[in-house]
Design a protein around this motif. Sequence first.
Motif, PDB file in Angstrom:
ATOM      1  N   ARG A   1     -17.661   2.859  -2.435  1.00 14.68           N
ATOM      2  CA  ARG A   1     -16.275   3.292  -2.412  1.00 14.68           C
ATOM      3  C   ARG A   1     -15.740   3.557  -1.011  1.00 14.68           C
ATOM      4  O   ARG A   1     -14.559   3.395  -0.760  1.00 14.68           O
ATOM      5  CB  ARG A   1     -16.108   4.534  -3.265  1.00 14.68           C
ATOM      6  CG  ARG A   1     -16.888   4.449  -4.577  1.00 14.68           C
ATOM      7  CD  ARG A   1     -16.781   5.695  -5.360  1.00 14.68           C
ATOM      8  NE  ARG A   1     -15.437   6.186  -5.224  1.00 14.68           N
ATOM      9  CZ  ARG A   1     -14.379   5.571  -5.740  1.00 14.68           C
ATOM     10  NH1 ARG A   1     -14.542   4.479  -6.431  1.00 14.68           N
ATOM     11  NH2 ARG A   1     -13.182   6.063  -5.568  1.00 14.68           N
ATOM     12  N   ASN A   2     -16.607   3.984  -0.118  1.00 15.13           N
ATOM     13  CA  ASN A   2     -16.173   4.162   1.264  1.00 15.13           C
ATOM     14  C   ASN A   2     -16.270   2.812   1.932  1.00 15.13           C
ATOM     15  O   ASN A   2     -17.280   2.473   2.538  1.00 15.13           O
ATOM     16  CB  ASN A   2     -17.054   5.184   1.973  1.00 15.13           C
ATOM     17  CG  ASN A   2     -16.686   6.574   1.535  1.00 15.13           C
ATOM     18  OD1 ASN A   2     -15.627   7.071   1.890  1.00 15.13           O
ATOM     19  ND2 ASN A   2     -17.530   7.187   0.732  1.00 15.13           N
ATOM     20  N   ARG A   3     -15.231   2.037   1.792  1.00 18.43           N
ATOM     21  CA  ARG A   3     -15.353   0.633   2.179  1.00 18.43           C
ATOM     22  C   ARG A   3     -15.006   0.430   3.644  1.00 18.43           C
ATOM     23  O   ARG A   3     -13.899   0.715   4.070  1.00 18.43           O
ATOM     24  CB  ARG A   3     -14.457  -0.221   1.305  1.00 18.43           C
ATOM     25  CG  ARG A   3     -14.867  -0.189  -0.135  1.00 18.43           C
ATOM     26  CD  ARG A   3     -14.092  -1.156  -0.959  1.00 18.43           C
ATOM     27  NE  ARG A   3     -14.768  -2.435  -1.091  1.00 18.43           N
ATOM     28  CZ  ARG A   3     -15.742  -2.667  -1.951  1.00 18.43           C
ATOM     29  NH1 ARG A   3     -16.164  -1.722  -2.731  1.00 18.43           N
ATOM     30  NH2 ARG A   3     -16.294  -3.858  -2.027  1.00 18.43           N
TER      31      ARG A   3
ATOM     32  N   GLN B   1      -8.133  -0.368   4.035  1.00 17.06           N
ATOM     33  CA  GLN B   1      -9.350  -0.966   3.503  1.00 17.06           C
ATOM     34  C   GLN B   1      -9.279  -1.147   1.984  1.00 17.06           C
ATOM     35  O   GLN B   1      -9.735  -2.149   1.451  1.00 17.06           O
ATOM     36  CB  GLN B   1     -10.568  -0.100   3.872  1.00 17.06           C
ATOM     37  CG  GLN B   1     -10.761   0.069   5.363  1.00 17.06           C
ATOM     38  CD  GLN B   1     -11.191  -1.215   6.060  1.00 17.06           C
ATOM     39  OE1 GLN B   1     -12.197  -1.808   5.728  1.00 17.06           O
ATOM     40  NE2 GLN B   1     -10.394  -1.661   7.015  1.00 17.06           N
ATOM     41  N   VAL B   2      -8.684  -0.175   1.322  1.00 12.45           N
ATOM     42  CA  VAL B   2      -8.557  -0.269  -0.133  1.00 12.45           C
ATOM     43  C   VAL B   2      -7.529  -1.337  -0.507  1.00 12.45           C
ATOM     44  O   VAL B   2      -7.728  -2.099  -1.454  1.00 12.45           O
ATOM     45  CB  VAL B   2      -8.185   1.102  -0.735  1.00 12.45           C
ATOM     46  CG1 VAL B   2      -7.893   0.970  -2.216  1.00 12.45           C
ATOM     47  CG2 VAL B   2      -9.303   2.096  -0.505  1.00 12.45           C
TER      48      VAL B   2
ATOM     49  N   LEU C   1     -11.079   2.697  -7.492  1.00 16.00           N
ATOM     50  CA  LEU C   1     -10.798   2.626  -6.060  1.00 16.00           C
ATOM     51  C   LEU C   1      -9.310   2.753  -5.777  1.00 16.00           C
ATOM     52  O   LEU C   1      -8.899   3.258  -4.745  1.00 16.00           O
ATOM     53  CB  LEU C   1     -11.309   1.286  -5.539  1.00 16.00           C
ATOM     54  CG  LEU C   1     -11.826   1.222  -4.129  1.00 16.00           C
ATOM     55  CD1 LEU C   1     -12.826   2.321  -3.876  1.00 16.00           C
ATOM     56  CD2 LEU C   1     -12.434  -0.131  -3.857  1.00 16.00           C
ATOM     57  N   TYR C   2      -8.483   2.287  -6.726  1.00  9.45           N
ATOM     58  CA  TYR C   2      -7.035   2.373  -6.550  1.00  9.45           C
ATOM     59  C   TYR C   2      -6.362   2.310  -7.901  1.00  9.45           C
ATOM     60  O   TYR C   2      -6.990   1.907  -8.891  1.00  9.45           O
ATOM     61  CB  TYR C   2      -6.518   1.216  -5.679  1.00  9.45           C
ATOM     62  CG  TYR C   2      -6.948  -0.149  -6.161  1.00  9.45           C
ATOM     63  CD1 TYR C   2      -6.231  -0.828  -7.145  1.00  9.45           C
ATOM     64  CD2 TYR C   2      -8.091  -0.766  -5.638  1.00  9.45           C
ATOM     65  CE1 TYR C   2      -6.627  -2.079  -7.590  1.00  9.45           C
ATOM     66  CE2 TYR C   2      -8.493  -2.012  -6.092  1.00  9.45           C
ATOM     67  CZ  TYR C   2      -7.760  -2.653  -7.051  1.00  9.45           C
ATOM     68  OH  TYR C   2      -8.170  -3.885  -7.503  1.00  9.45           O
TER      69      TYR C   2
ATOM     70  N   PHE D   1      -3.166   4.052  -0.337  1.00  9.56           N
ATOM     71  CA  PHE D   1      -4.604   4.226  -0.471  1.00  9.56           C
ATOM     72  C   PHE D   1      -5.337   3.885   0.821  1.00  9.56           C
ATOM     73  O   PHE D   1      -6.542   4.052   0.912  1.00  9.56           O
ATOM     74  CB  PHE D   1      -5.154   3.331  -1.597  1.00  9.56           C
ATOM     75  CG  PHE D   1      -4.969   3.902  -2.963  1.00  9.56           C
ATOM     76  CD1 PHE D   1      -5.920   4.739  -3.520  1.00  9.56           C
ATOM     77  CD2 PHE D   1      -3.837   3.613  -3.701  1.00  9.56           C
ATOM     78  CE1 PHE D   1      -5.760   5.275  -4.784  1.00  9.56           C
ATOM     79  CE2 PHE D   1      -3.667   4.140  -4.965  1.00  9.56           C
ATOM     80  CZ  PHE D   1      -4.621   4.968  -5.509  1.00  9.56           C
TER      81      PHE D   1
ATOM     82  N   ASP E   1       0.839  -1.194   0.000  1.00  9.71           N
ATOM     83  CA  ASP E   1       0.000   0.000   0.000  1.00  9.71           C
ATOM     84  C   ASP E   1       0.881   1.254   0.000  1.00  9.71           C
ATOM     85  O   ASP E   1       0.852   2.047   0.935  1.00  9.71           O
ATOM     86  CB  ASP E   1      -0.910  -0.044   1.239  1.00  9.71           C
ATOM     87  CG  ASP E   1      -1.920   1.090   1.259  1.00  9.71           C
ATOM     88  OD1 ASP E   1      -2.137   1.694   0.202  1.00  9.71           O
ATOM     89  OD2 ASP E   1      -2.474   1.362   2.334  1.00  9.71           O
TER      90      ASP E   1
ATOM     91  N   THR F   1      -9.172  -4.539  -0.263  1.00  5.42           N
ATOM     92  CA  THR F   1     -10.093  -4.671  -1.391  1.00  5.42           C
ATOM     93  C   THR F   1      -9.354  -5.097  -2.654  1.00  5.42           C
ATOM     94  O   THR F   1      -9.819  -5.967  -3.399  1.00  5.42           O
ATOM     95  CB  THR F   1     -10.809  -3.329  -1.644  1.00  5.42           C
ATOM     96  OG1 THR F   1     -11.468  -2.936  -0.445  1.00  5.42           O
ATOM     97  CG2 THR F   1     -11.818  -3.447  -2.758  1.00  5.42           C
ATOM     98  N   ALA F   2      -8.195  -4.487  -2.887  1.00  7.13           N
ATOM     99  CA  ALA F   2      -7.403  -4.861  -4.064  1.00  7.13           C
ATOM    100  C   ALA F   2      -7.046  -6.345  -3.991  1.00  7.13           C
ATOM    101  O   ALA F   2      -7.178  -7.077  -4.976  1.00  7.13           O
ATOM    102  CB  ALA F   2      -6.143  -4.007  -4.136  1.00  7.13           C
TER     103      ALA F   2
ATOM    104  N   ARG G   1      -8.821  -2.652 -12.406  1.00  7.02           N
ATOM    105  CA  ARG G   1      -9.558  -1.495 -11.902  1.00  7.02           C
ATOM    106  C   ARG G   1      -8.781  -0.230 -12.224  1.00  7.02           C
ATOM    107  O   ARG G   1      -9.244   0.858 -12.041  1.00  7.02           O
ATOM    108  CB  ARG G   1      -9.710  -1.591 -10.391  1.00  7.02           C
ATOM    109  CG  ARG G   1     -10.510  -2.780  -9.948  1.00  7.02           C
ATOM    110  CD  ARG G   1     -11.978  -2.492 -10.157  1.00  7.02           C
ATOM    111  NE  ARG G   1     -12.758  -3.698 -10.036  1.00  7.02           N
ATOM    112  CZ  ARG G   1     -13.641  -3.900  -9.076  1.00  7.02           C
ATOM    113  NH1 ARG G   1     -13.851  -2.979  -8.192  1.00  7.02           N
ATOM    114  NH2 ARG G   1     -14.314  -5.003  -9.026  1.00  7.02           N
TER     115      ARG G   1
END
Length: 332
Positions: free
Chosen positions: A175-177, A75-76, A301-302, A72, A43, A79-80, A317
């Motif tokens: 998006r606000n994960r 959480q992002v 998102l990223y 990011f 990250d 997600t990735a 993405r």
Amino acid sequence: MSPKYSLIIPIYNEEETIAELYRRVRAVMDRLDGAVELILVNDGSRDRSLALMRGLHEQDGRVCYLSLARNFGHQVAVTAGLNFARGQVVVVLDADLQDPPELIPQLVEQWQLGFDVVYAQRIQRKREGWFKRFTAYVFYRVLQRLADVDIPTDTGDFCLMDRQVVDVLNAIPERNRYIRGLRSWIGFRQTAVLFERDPRFAGEVKYTFRKSFGLAVNGLVSFSTVPLRLSTYLGLFAACAAVVMAFMVIYWRLFFPGSPLTGYAIIAAAVFFLGAVQLFSIGILGEYIGRIYDEVKNRPLYTLAEAAGFTEFPTPRSPRTPPEQLRRSLDR
Ligand code: UDP
Ligand code: MG
């Protein structure tokens, strides 16, 4: 062929823990009853973390990595990892060894019993500051009262999820994960495995107070509209107070001429109070509107700078086509 297990570990400046992390995770990987892929998600680290991850990938074919183009947020990053995981069973854990990898076989046991989500629930946080323990304690309980879904207390992102659940999570465009919330929202059969949270193995906490606070607000705002109603309640309260005051003033005027409560002080107090209530309400409103704005912009998102070990590239993405080095790693 896809692996049976995917382990996802987000990494932000963890150069001091990576070697020990790998040693302990590998011992668990060797014990699991199927092919395992270990997905390390960088990250935007500014230390040697990415170099170490590359090294692990060279040395062990089961290690894949993703590198986000900047920091990011946790959480992002998770997600990735979820977007790229291919396993039947996906496990998410922290890099700092606060989530003991040795618990994974126990999580898997529950999955074999038929549970789709097995989350690890802390019974104790060893040697974390009282402030963190206190705020975490209060936050999880407030969240549980206010949230529309039942989000279990004292659970982080350390969990196991079945493929079915991961597919649903990946399909949620939000998006606000707040992953631990979304995970509860999804439903399916869920269960907890209790564990004692170890202290961080090495290095600094990467969740600064600001980041933790942001995560907490995100959790509340994403899963509850009760704070919006708060301004309604405050407004009602102020209105009632005003009516009562009006009657009191009339009463004092009639029966107690020269009452001390009719000076500037009370007016100033009332003005400040109402100003505060209004600003507070606007602030809450802003939290929601800001998130609406975020969702509407619909940015990816990223952005991904590098990836290796994924023979098949899932829908990127990232807004641009994968760079050359990425394609090369995909051809392998
Ligand atoms: N992390 C991340 N991006 C960030 C902050 C943290 O990927 O911006 C990772 C970090 O490397 C670790 C995990 O998220 O693997 C949890 O961070 P940390 O241990 O600092 O937080 P805690 O949950 O223990 O407060
Ligand atoms: Mg930690």
